[in-house]
Structures are given as structure tokens and as C-alpha cells.
Design an enzyme around this catalytic site. Structure first.
Site, PDB file in Angstrom:
ATOM      1  CG  ASP A 115      -2.135  -0.911   0.971  1.00  0.00           C
ATOM      2  OD1 ASP A 115      -2.667  -0.918  -0.156  1.00  0.00           O
ATOM      3  OD2 ASP A 115      -2.515  -1.636   1.907  1.00  0.00           O
ATOM      4  CG  ASP A 174      -7.668  -3.301  -3.376  1.00  0.00           C
ATOM      5  OD1 ASP A 174      -8.073  -4.274  -4.041  1.00  0.00           O
ATOM      6  OD2 ASP A 174      -8.179  -2.956  -2.313  1.00  0.00           O
TER       7      ASP A 174
HETATM    8  N1  GLY Z   1      -7.404  -1.022  -0.530  1.00  0.00           N
HETATM    9  C1  GLY Z   1      -8.327  -1.451   0.433  1.00  0.00           C
HETATM   10  C2  GLY Z   1      -9.718  -1.096   0.124  1.00  0.00           C
HETATM   11  O1  GLY Z   1     -10.042  -0.604  -0.934  1.00  0.00           O
HETATM   12  O2  GLY Z   1     -10.533  -1.325   1.002  1.00  0.00           O
END
Ligand code: GLY
Length: 395
Positions: A115, A174
Site C-alpha cells: 500500500d 487494489d
Molecule cells: N485497498 C483497500 C480497500 O479498498 O478497502
């Protein structure tokens, strides 16, 4: 002048006036939204301890929910502050933006999950874009190197999570969002390697994450050494075969963004096909704010996800820049409709309410019983980004 010519001229004038009115209205709305955000975030900043980042708001307790700086969302608050400052030039907002950047700077060596792009590019990326402070650029370049250590050549992708549920080597849709920092870094003084990793990851994701209708799975579980697909699953969606709304947003945004950097048509076509899935989906409501998962059988009696609308509207506005004719019109009109809905009191906080967040009704992880129908910091972030994009590109 013939009757025919008069009617064409009248039509042209009418359409210009109509268009001008619409532009004027949008311009006013966007200006008001940033003024509102300026005031609202001054409330939000008072509700958080010095060492934490705002995430959500528990209205029943009147309490802002905060997270540590290593949480995946830690870049959205500073990034939102920078976007507000860019429009309002309010020194109090800038001070808080700088304070929170300092707070998350240690993340530049973080390698525990994928992330880092969200954390460091949404924050320092906006800060650098606005200030051109070379220190911010150095931090982005170092963060890109840190993130690239998670690339696994055997599976030709970045490993999203080390350990999660029963997954062996999970890659989530994601992850497309974190590529922006890698590819930007490689084109702005960083190493070639980070850009190559981003493109390789995007190609692997096209190959394995999408269904024939261009909806995407949430999680692909790989054999880390061979790249064999072990499973096509979900973590935050309704089911393995469903289309989790925010995931579709990440995919749309991700491929539009990869096209921006590479100008390779295949990414543009991918983004346009994803847009088709979202915009033609029979469950997309009239106000264009998706339900949390496009395939929840209990629709319409399930929560919406305002964050997915904010992400999708921002992405559609960029896709509109690269598209023509009816497609472009459809993307921009839908994005605008989303922004108008989000600005409406159904989704939009009243002044001094909602803990200082801008939007209500987002859903973080419904199957995890987490963050259901609440404000979320990233909904605000992408809402502000979409407003800025609309102002920059369509007014
Ligand atoms: N990247 C985590 C979400 O979209 O919840």
C-alpha cells in the site's frame, strides 16, 4: 435569413447558453465544495491525536476513528489537505498538511505490504506537484524503491499481502493503484526498474484478474515461484465471483493511469471495457452511487459505497481526456452526475457535522463487518481529486 438558418442559430445560441450555465453552476459548486472542505477539515483536525490519522467517524459516539501511520490510508488526509490548500491557499490547512507529511515520512522505508503508493504518492505526490519541494521528490523516489522490493519475478507481480487468510501469495486488484508511484518515479529521476515492475504487474493483472465481461476478481492467489494461479477469490466482496464495487473502481482508475504514462492503447482499451461494465451495469442506481457490490442479491436493500463513486468519477474524468465522441460524453456526464449526487445532502455532510469528514455512506469491508455505511477518508480524497479534475479539464 431563412427559417432553417434562424432555427439553427437559435439552437446554437440556446445550447451555448445552456452549456455556459452548466459550466457556471459547476464552477460555483466546485468553489463552494473546496471552501466547505477548508472549514470542515479544520473541525476534523481538532478531533485527532497528534500521532494518528483520521479514518472514519462513529456518529453514535461522536468520535473520529483514527489509525496509525502504517495503515494503508495514512496518505489520504495529507493529500486531501494539499488539494484543499491548492484551491483556498489557507495557511492553517497548509500547516496541517506539512505536519502530517512529517508524521508519515518514516513510511518511506515501509515494506510490509503493497500500500505504499497510496500512503506516499497520494500525500507526497500532491505535495510535490504543488510545491516542487525537492525533499518531497526524494521521499517519493525512496518509497518507490521500498515498494519495488515486494516484486516477485516468479509470479511477475508485486505481492500485496504477506499473510492474509489462507492465501499463499495474494495480489489484489487494489494493487493497480500503487503502480502510479512506481511509474512516476521511473519517469522523474528514479530508476528504470520501478517503471518496468509497474508495467509487468499491470500486464499480469490483465491476464489473470479479469472475467470476460471485464469485471475483476478481488484477490488472485499465486504460486510465488511459478506464477501459477492457485485461486480467484474475494476478501472484501460479496463472493468470489461477484464484482466488489470499489475493486471495479481501482481497476478503472489503475488502467486509465497506466495509459497516461505509457500511451499503450491496450491499457486504454482495458479501461474503456471496465468503464462499460460499470456504466452499463443494471444495478447502477439512477444517482450513479454504486451499491457496495454490484452482485449483492439483496440490492437495493444494501449499503452504497460513496468511496467507489468518488474513485470512479475521478477515473472517468481522466478517461474522458483520452476518449472521443459518445464515449467521452458518457464518461464525463456520468462523472458529473456522480459528483452532483455526492454534493447532495443524501451523501454530503452538513457544516460542522460528520466529525469533519465531507462525505457519508461509504463501505470499507462489509463481509468483515467493518466500516459499513460510514464516512471514509479516501472517499473524501477522491471526491476532492475529481472536483479538481473537473475544474482543470472541463470548465
Ligand atoms: N485497498 C483497500 C480497500 O479498498 O478497502
Amino acid at each position: 435569413m431563412t427559417l432553417h438558418k434562424i432555427s439553427i442559430t437559435a439552437f446554437t445560441v440556446l445550447s451555448i447558453v445552456f452549456h455556459a450555465q452548466t459550466k457556471k453552476e459547476m464552477s460555483k459548486l466546485i468553489q463552494n465544495e473546496f471552501q466547505f472542505a477548508d472549514q470542515q477539515y479544520k473541525i476534523l483536525m481538532k478531533g485527532i491525536p497528534n500521532d494518528k490519522m483520521p479514518q472514519s467517524y462513529k456518529s453514535s459516539e461522536g468520535k473520529v476513528i483514527t489509525k496509525d501511520i502504517s495503515w494503508w490510508c495514512s496518505g489520504f488526509y495529507p493529500g486531501s489537505l494539499w488539494m484543499i490548500y491548492e484551491q483556498t491557499k489557507d495557511p492553517e490547512i497548509k500547516k496541517e498538511a506539512e505536519r502530517t507529511l512529517n508524521l508519515i515520512e518514516p513510511n518511506k522505508t515501509f515494506t510490509r505490504d503493497h500500500d505504499l503508493g497510496f500512503m506516499m504518492y497520494c500525500s507526497f505526490g500532491n505535495a510535490y506537484r504543488i510545491t516542487k519541494n525537492p525533499k518531497y521528490k526524494e521521499i517519493i523516489l525512496q518509497s518507490a524503491e521500498s515498494l519495488s522490493t515486494r516484486f516477485r519475478p516468479g509470479m511477475k507481480a508485486i505481492l500485496s499481502w504477506d499473510k492474509m487468510a489462507d492465501f499463499k501469495a495474494p495480489v489484489i486488484i487494489d494493487n493497480m493503484m500503487n503502480l502510479e508511484m512506481l511509474i512516476w518515479a521511473s519517469q522523474n529521476g528514479g530508476t528504470k526498474k520501478t517503471g518496468e515492475i509497474a508495467v509487468t504487474h499491470a500486464n499480469t493483472t490483465i491476464k489473470n484478474h479479469f472475467r470476460p465481461d471485464y469485471s475483476s476478481y478481488h484477490v488472485i492467489d499465486y504460486d510465488v515461484n511459478t506464477g501459477e494461479v492457485l485461486g480467484k477469490k474475494t476478501f472484501q466482496g460479496y463472493s468470489d465471483s461477484s464484482a466488489w464495487a470499489r475493486g471495479q473502481g481501482w481497476a478503472l482508475y489503475g488502467y486509465t493511469m497506466i495509459y497516461r504514462f505509457t500511451k499503450d492503447e491496450k491499457y486504454l482499451i482495458q479501461a474503456q471495457n471496465i468503464a462499460k461494465f460499470i456504466l452499463n451495469n443494471p444495478t447502477l442506481p439512477e444517482d450513479k452511487i454504486p451499491y457496495w457490490d454490484f452482485n449483492d442479491p439483496k440490492i437495493p436493500n444494501v449499503p452504497r459505497d460513496a468511496s467507489s463513486a468518488a474513485i470512479i468519477s475521478s477515473a472517468l474524468l481522466e478517461l474522458g481526456q483520452y476518449s472521443k465522441g459518445e464515449d467521452r460524453k458518457n464518461y464525463v456526464d456520468t462523472a458529473k452526475k456522480m459528483l452532483l449526487s455526492l454534493s447532495n445532502e443524501k451523501y454530503h455532510a452538513k457544516p460542522r457535522e460528520n466529525g469533519g469528514f465531507l462525505l457519508m455512506h461509504s463501505t470499507g469491508g462489509l463481509p468483515l463487518n467493518s466500516e459499513i455505511d460510514v464516512p471514509l477518508i479516501y472517499a473524501d480524497y477522491y471526491f476532492l481529486e475529481a472536483l479538481k479534475r473537473y475544474k482543470d479539464w472541463y470548465l
